[in-house]
Design a protein around this motif. Structure first.
Motif, PDB file in Angstrom:
ATOM      1  N   GLY A   1       0.814  -1.209   0.000  1.00  0.00           N
ATOM      2  CA  GLY A   1       0.000   0.000   0.000  1.00  0.00           C
ATOM      3  C   GLY A   1       0.848   1.259   0.000  1.00  0.00           C
ATOM      4  N   LEU A   2       1.957   1.237   0.736  1.00  0.00           N
ATOM      5  CA  LEU A   2       2.875   2.377   0.740  1.00  0.00           C
ATOM      6  C   LEU A   2       3.521   2.562  -0.627  1.00  0.00           C
ATOM      7  CD1 LEU A   2       4.638   2.010   4.189  1.00  0.00           C
ATOM      8  CD2 LEU A   2       3.214   3.918   3.462  1.00  0.00           C
ATOM      9  N   CYS A   3       3.860   1.445  -1.274  1.00  0.00           N
ATOM     10  CA  CYS A   3       4.429   1.546  -2.622  1.00  0.00           C
ATOM     11  C   CYS A   3       3.464   2.286  -3.546  1.00  0.00           C
ATOM     12  CB  CYS A   3       4.734   0.148  -3.164  1.00  0.00           C
ATOM     13  SG  CYS A   3       6.173  -0.637  -2.422  1.00  0.00           S
ATOM     14  N   GLY A   4       2.205   1.914  -3.499  1.00  0.00           N
ATOM     15  CA  GLY A   4       1.211   2.607  -4.303  1.00  0.00           C
ATOM     16  C   GLY A   4       1.074   4.060  -3.919  1.00  0.00           C
ATOM     17  N   PHE A   5       1.135   4.339  -2.629  1.00  0.00           N
ATOM     18  CA  PHE A   5       1.013   5.712  -2.118  1.00  0.00           C
ATOM     19  C   PHE A   5       2.112   6.607  -2.679  1.00  0.00           C
ATOM     20  CE2 PHE A   5       1.927   8.888   1.242  1.00  0.00           C
ATOM     21  CZ  PHE A   5       0.683   9.497   1.340  1.00  0.00           C
ATOM     22  N   TYR A   6       3.317   6.057  -2.813  1.00  0.00           N
ATOM     23  CA  TYR A   6       4.459   6.839  -3.296  1.00  0.00           C
ATOM     24  C   TYR A   6       4.707   6.684  -4.783  1.00  0.00           C
ATOM     25  CZ  TYR A   6       5.682   8.021   1.507  1.00  0.00           C
ATOM     26  OH  TYR A   6       5.665   8.519   2.790  1.00  0.00           O
ATOM     27  N   GLY A   7       3.809   6.019  -5.480  1.00  0.00           N
ATOM     28  CA  GLY A   7       3.889   5.990  -6.938  1.00  0.00           C
ATOM     29  C   GLY A   7       4.555   4.781  -7.543  1.00  0.00           C
ATOM     30  N   VAL A   8       4.909   3.790  -6.719  1.00  0.00           N
ATOM     31  CA  VAL A   8       5.456   2.554  -7.267  1.00  0.00           C
ATOM     32  C   VAL A   8       4.306   1.762  -7.890  1.00  0.00           C
ATOM     33  CG1 VAL A   8       6.672   0.404  -6.752  1.00  0.00           C
ATOM     34  CG2 VAL A   8       7.276   2.505  -5.525  1.00  0.00           C
ATOM     35  N   GLN A   9       4.488   1.304  -9.100  1.00  0.00           N
ATOM     36  CA  GLN A   9       3.443   0.559  -9.781  1.00  0.00           C
ATOM     37  C   GLN A   9       3.377  -0.847  -9.193  1.00  0.00           C
ATOM     38  OE1 GLN A   9       3.877   0.276 -14.005  1.00  0.00           O
ATOM     39  NE2 GLN A   9       1.967  -0.861 -14.293  1.00  0.00           N
ATOM     40  N   VAL A  10       2.267  -1.157  -8.547  1.00  0.00           N
ATOM     41  CA  VAL A  10       2.064  -2.465  -7.942  1.00  0.00           C
ATOM     42  C   VAL A  10       0.910  -3.160  -8.653  1.00  0.00           C
ATOM     43  CG1 VAL A  10       1.533  -3.701  -5.810  1.00  0.00           C
ATOM     44  CG2 VAL A  10       2.905  -1.602  -5.728  1.00  0.00           C
ATOM     45  N   ILE A  11       1.124  -4.383  -9.100  1.00  0.00           N
ATOM     46  CA  ILE A  11       0.085  -5.105  -9.820  1.00  0.00           C
ATOM     47  C   ILE A  11      -0.339  -6.351  -9.036  1.00  0.00           C
ATOM     48  CG2 ILE A  11       0.785  -4.282 -12.093  1.00  0.00           C
ATOM     49  CD1 ILE A  11       2.300  -6.885 -12.473  1.00  0.00           C
TER      50      ILE A  11
END
Length: 238
Positions: free
Chosen positions: A228-238
């Motif tokens: 969720g933090l990755c998504g929050f900071y713009g890391v593309q998570v699939i």
């Protein structure tokens, strides 16, 4: 700590981030006398020791901002981070996100944690401390990508959402910024607020301001896991 193929310029897979089989880890992640059984689980609360907290020499309060470079330029720092676990089920991880001026990572692999221990330019590195701190994020400013404006230091509890764990089960979490040139403490921050609805904590950040690096004692929590933090900071998570 463990061999996880996270150095990729493509999308980061959520399964890769969140479903690492820690039962394959042969050594405990921290160096503070945590006993790990054959199945990788912690035996009991009595088996957990945080070790003595270091003497925080230049503490600040939540919300304070401090200039790290007063009349000189830093070449390298270490962010030493520690905590004490109250609930033995809590396995805490340290991550660092390298952000641009818009507050997003400059690329999908521009964050550092136990599964990806170096940034692409090798300026920011994760390591398990052999001293008083639990884990360390080192920053070499001479190598740092010029597009990095801010580095955020985050604590997350592994599988907190699945296991119903939260930050009220921790105490004495701190971060201290050390000048690697002379091992002097530049600033430190010890958290005093621990909430039961929080599963990750932005403990502090360093950022550029008017050509100099500053530290901000953040201490703000989020109800997110590492993915969720990755998504929050713009890391593309699939």
């Amino acid at each position: 700590m463990i061999s996880v193929p996270m150095k990729t310029s493509g999308a980061v897979n959520r399964q890769t981030i969140m479903s690492i089989n820690r039962n394959n880890v042969q050594e405990p992640k921290t160096s503070h006398n945590i006993k790990v059984l054959n199945n990788g689980k912690i035996n009991s609360a009595a088996d957990i020791s945080s070790g003595p907290m270091p003497d925080l020499q230049k503490p600040v309060q939540k919300g304070q901002k401090v200039v790290l470079e007063n009349g000189f330029k830093l070449s390298e720092i270490r962010a030493g981070i520690g905590w004490t676990v109250i609930n033995p089920a809590c396995d805490v991880d340290v991550s660092a996100f390298l952000l641009n001026q818009s507050g997003k990572v400059i690329g999908d692999d521009w964050f550092v944690f136990y599964g990806q221990d170096s940034s692409p330019d090798r300026s920011v590195k994760f390591s398990v401390s052999q001293g008083q701190d639990r884990e360390i994020i080192s920053v070499d400013f001479t190598r740092l990508n010029p597009n990095v404006f801010k580095i955020v230091f985050v604590l997350t509890i592994h599988e907190a959402l699945e296991k119903h764990l939260n930050f009220s089960m921790l105490k004495d979490a701190y971060i201290r910024i050390i000048n690697s040139a002379d091992n002097s403490e530049l600033v430190s921050f010890r958290m005093s607020e621990y909430y039961s609805n929080i599963t990750s904590m932005i403990i502090g950040e360093i950022y550029q301001h008017n050509g100099s690096w500053k530290f901000s004692a953040v201490g703000n929590g989020l109800a997110r896991d590492l993915a969720g933090l990755c998504g929050f900071y713009g890391v593309q998570v699939i």
